[in-house]
Design an enzyme around this catalytic site. Structure first.
Site, PDB file in Angstrom:
ATOM      1  N   ASP A 294       0.797  -1.218   0.000  1.00 57.97           N
ATOM      2  CA  ASP A 294       0.000   0.000   0.000  1.00 57.97           C
ATOM      3  C   ASP A 294       0.837   1.280   0.000  1.00 57.97           C
ATOM      4  OD1 ASP A 294      -2.451   1.320  -0.035  1.00 57.97           O
ATOM      5  OD2 ASP A 294      -2.524   1.507   2.143  1.00 57.97           O
TER       6      ASP A 294
ATOM      7  N   CYS B 283     -27.404  -7.746  -2.148  1.00 63.58           N
ATOM      8  CA  CYS B 283     -27.143  -7.067  -0.873  1.00 63.58           C
ATOM      9  C   CYS B 283     -26.682  -5.625  -1.104  1.00 63.58           C
ATOM     10  CB  CYS B 283     -26.088  -7.828  -0.081  1.00 63.58           C
ATOM     11  SG  CYS B 283     -25.659  -7.070   1.494  1.00 63.58           S
TER      12      CYS B 283
ATOM     13  N   SER C 104     -13.474   8.142   5.903  1.00 65.15           N
ATOM     14  CA  SER C 104     -12.069   7.730   5.994  1.00 65.15           C
ATOM     15  C   SER C 104     -11.172   8.737   5.286  1.00 65.15           C
ATOM     16  CB  SER C 104     -11.880   6.338   5.400  1.00 65.15           C
ATOM     17  OG  SER C 104     -12.408   5.353   6.252  1.00 65.15           O
TER      18      SER C 104
END
Length: 374
Positions: A130, A187, A212
């Site tokens: 990352d 969903c 975030s």
């Protein structure tokens, strides 16, 4: 080294899962990323635009890459973090950031894996956790580790939405695993729970609306429309992850470095707001929270205080009106107006004309406009 040998070595190092895919095949993820950036959905994360061409495909960054070994570590909390949002005098830190920085934990082990692999095969390797222009989530889906759910994060049938990812690219030809298919079905839980409606459509995130992003990546004042929906979230947001039905299969993280430190599971807002820079660094030693710095963190804390409805916190807010950091002072103004409207008007009369920062002056002006107009 055979693919099974790589996997055995990786799991022996403590990785929860390891899968393999081709790194040199065409994929659609690059074009989706280009569209995301082209529409400005990345907000102020200029690095995404700056590295777009390299980020579009693994071989754009490293032309010799042939295979990707994708590793994962489970950080399942073993509890539902959503009830913490009701404890308004406490701050909610995202599950992943309540202990050690996963970058440090994973990269050390991934480098160990890469060294062993390179020594055994003579092939070149590069590792990523990352911190480079590489799209780990699409690679993980391609390798069969899971699929990118409607919240754009990786979902695993074995670990739900609680996986950290890392990648080892190599020049070796390794047998790939079969890609995973999408099991989200009809969903919409992750979309419907988002407090700021950050998903314009399924499988698409508008980072500019994501809590975030706002609490971690965004610098300066947080737009007023998002402050109340933030609630007591002071670093990140777990809502779309925590509500995922696939989490019922997730185990508690085996790695103790990912178990929440008690002092970071529901810390008191009053104590956090009083931290100076040295104290902030001490409290968040080895935590990813430390990367955003004390001032941005206290900005988030003061928004949570403003949403707490707790008048006991008013003296804490008044203290922060004297803070040296304008981003802290500005959110202290907003918090005071929420907790003590009359007191905010008095403070605006006393302080508003002496404030030098334009953003803080704007906050005082907003107090005057809203509270004196009735």
């Amino acid at each position: 080294m055979h693919a099974d040998t790589v996997k055995s070595l990786a799991t022996g190092l403590g990785f929860t899962d390891v899968r393999i895919c081709r790194a040199d095949e065409a994929w659609e993820a690059g074009e989706r990323l280009a569209q995301f950036v082209g529409e400005g959905l990345h907000g102020s994360m200029a690095w995404m635009e700056d590295t777009l061409e390299r980020r579009k495909h693994p071989t754009a960054m490293w032309p010799d890459a042939k295979s990707a070994v994708v590793v994962a570590m489970n950080y399942g909390p073993g509890f539902d973090p959503l009830p913490l949002l009701e404890r308004r005098s406490e701050g909610v830190i995202s599950v992943y950031a309540r202990n050690a920085d996963y970058h440090d934990v994973m990269k050390k082990r991934l480098k160990h894996l890469a060294r062993a692999f390179a020594q055994d095969t003579g092939e070149d390797v590069k590792v990523f956790v990352d911190t480079a222009p590489l799209m780990e989530k699409p690679l993980a889906g391609k390798a069969g580790m899971g699929w990118q759910g409607k919240h754009t994060n990786l979902v695993s049938r074995e670990h739900g939405s609680w996986l950290f990812l890392g990648v080892m690219l190599t020049t070796a030809d390794l047998e790939p695993d079969a890609a995973e298919t999408d099991h989200c079905g009809s969903c919409r839980a992750c979309l419907d729970i988002c407090p700021t409606n950050a998903f314009p459509v399924p499988y698409r995130l508008d980072a500019r609306r994501c809590i975030s992003y706002l609490t971690i990546e965004h610098k300066g004042p947080i737009p007023e429309e998002f402050r109340e929906p933030m609630g007591n979230r002071i670093y990140g947001c777990d809502d779309c992850l925590a509500v995922c039905p696939w989490n019922k299969f997730a185990a508690v993280a085996e790695e103790t470095a990912f178990h929440p430190r008690p002092e970071l599971k529901g810390p008191l807002l009053a104590e956090l707001a009083a931290l100076d820079d040295a104290e902030f660094r001490q409290v968040f030693t080895a935590s990813p929270v430390k990367r955003i710095g004390r001032n941005r963190f206290l900005r988030n804390v003061l928004i949570a205080i403003g949403n707490s409805g707790d008048a006991v916190l008013i003296p804490v807010v008044l203290d922060r009106l004297e803070d040296a950091a304008p981003e802290v002072r500005g959110m202290a103004v907003w918090a005071l107006a929420r907790l003590d409207p009359e007191g905010a008007v008095r403070e605006a009369e006393a302080r508003g004309h002496t404030e030098t920062d334009p953003h803080v002056r704007e906050e005082w002006a907003r107090v005057n406009k809203k509270l004196t107009s009735g």
